[in-house]
Design an enzyme around this catalytic site. Sequence first.
Site, mmCIF file in Angstrom:
data_model
loop_
_atom_site.group_PDB
_atom_site.id
_atom_site.type_symbol
_atom_site.label_atom_id
_atom_site.label_comp_id
_atom_site.label_asym_id
_atom_site.label_seq_id
_atom_site.Cartn_x
_atom_site.Cartn_y
_atom_site.Cartn_z
ATOM 1 N N HIS A 1 0.953 -1.299 -0.099
ATOM 2 C CA HIS A 1 -0.178 -0.052 -0.165
ATOM 3 C C HIS A 1 0.946 1.153 -0.060
ATOM 4 C CE1 HIS A 1 -3.574 2.527 1.458
ATOM 5 N NE2 HIS A 1 -2.493 3.272 1.731
ATOM 6 N N GLU A 2 2.043 1.292 1.004
ATOM 7 C CA GLU A 2 2.556 2.461 1.066
ATOM 8 C C GLU A 2 3.540 2.652 -0.244
ATOM 9 O OE1 GLU A 2 1.702 4.609 3.098
ATOM 10 O OE2 GLU A 2 0.595 3.302 4.385
ATOM 11 N N HIS B 1 2.022 4.430 -3.189
ATOM 12 C CA HIS B 1 2.198 6.048 -2.972
ATOM 13 C C HIS B 1 3.141 6.273 -3.458
ATOM 14 C CE1 HIS B 1 -1.332 7.355 -0.326
ATOM 15 N NE2 HIS B 1 -1.188 6.386 0.510
#
Length: 205
Positions: free
Chosen positions: A173-174, A177
Amino acid sequence: MRKTSLLFVLFYILSSGQKYTKAEISLINEGNIETALPVYQTADSLQHKVLLDRSLDADPKDKTTKTLVNRMKLALLSTKSGVGIAAPQVGINRNIIWVKRFDKPDKPFEYLINPKILWRSEILNLGPEGDLSIAVFRDYFYRSQVIQIEYYDLEGKQHTEIVEGFTAIIMQHEIDHLSGILISDKIEKQKLKNFEKVELYKEVP
């Protein structure tokens, strides 16, 4: 001779690309550096643009990187419930993330500089995800159950790990980003794909 010169120029471009801009340094050092940086929100058009930009590698040994890493952690802790954060979420498009290591004793928070996923399992996990930068949004996403990840620490030491489960999901998820990928956009692409349910088993002693 020309080839050597070209290689030198290429090396210079790559290494200088890691240097922070004056604007980045000013933002990272703004106010009291012992306090949290604000978490950017998609509701703000200018902040949303930063969240959609691709990030660059950071120099692990640069003192500005240390300040950014520390203020990112404070930003994450200030959310109370967050389990991960990426540098774009505090306004800096650099490849740095913090994650909660549910795979380690006491579940510590750890930072990863210039993280790269070297391998992903074909076996996927389906689970709920939210985002510190997107208010009132939560949905279910498919992520690889196991990943192999490479990253650096502030001493410039390289690490390679096999990570699985919820911690692997947070890392994916990160790292999204860092490529400007938000789950609000990701869900639309996911809807266009088909997924097959696979049952998992383990040996019983």
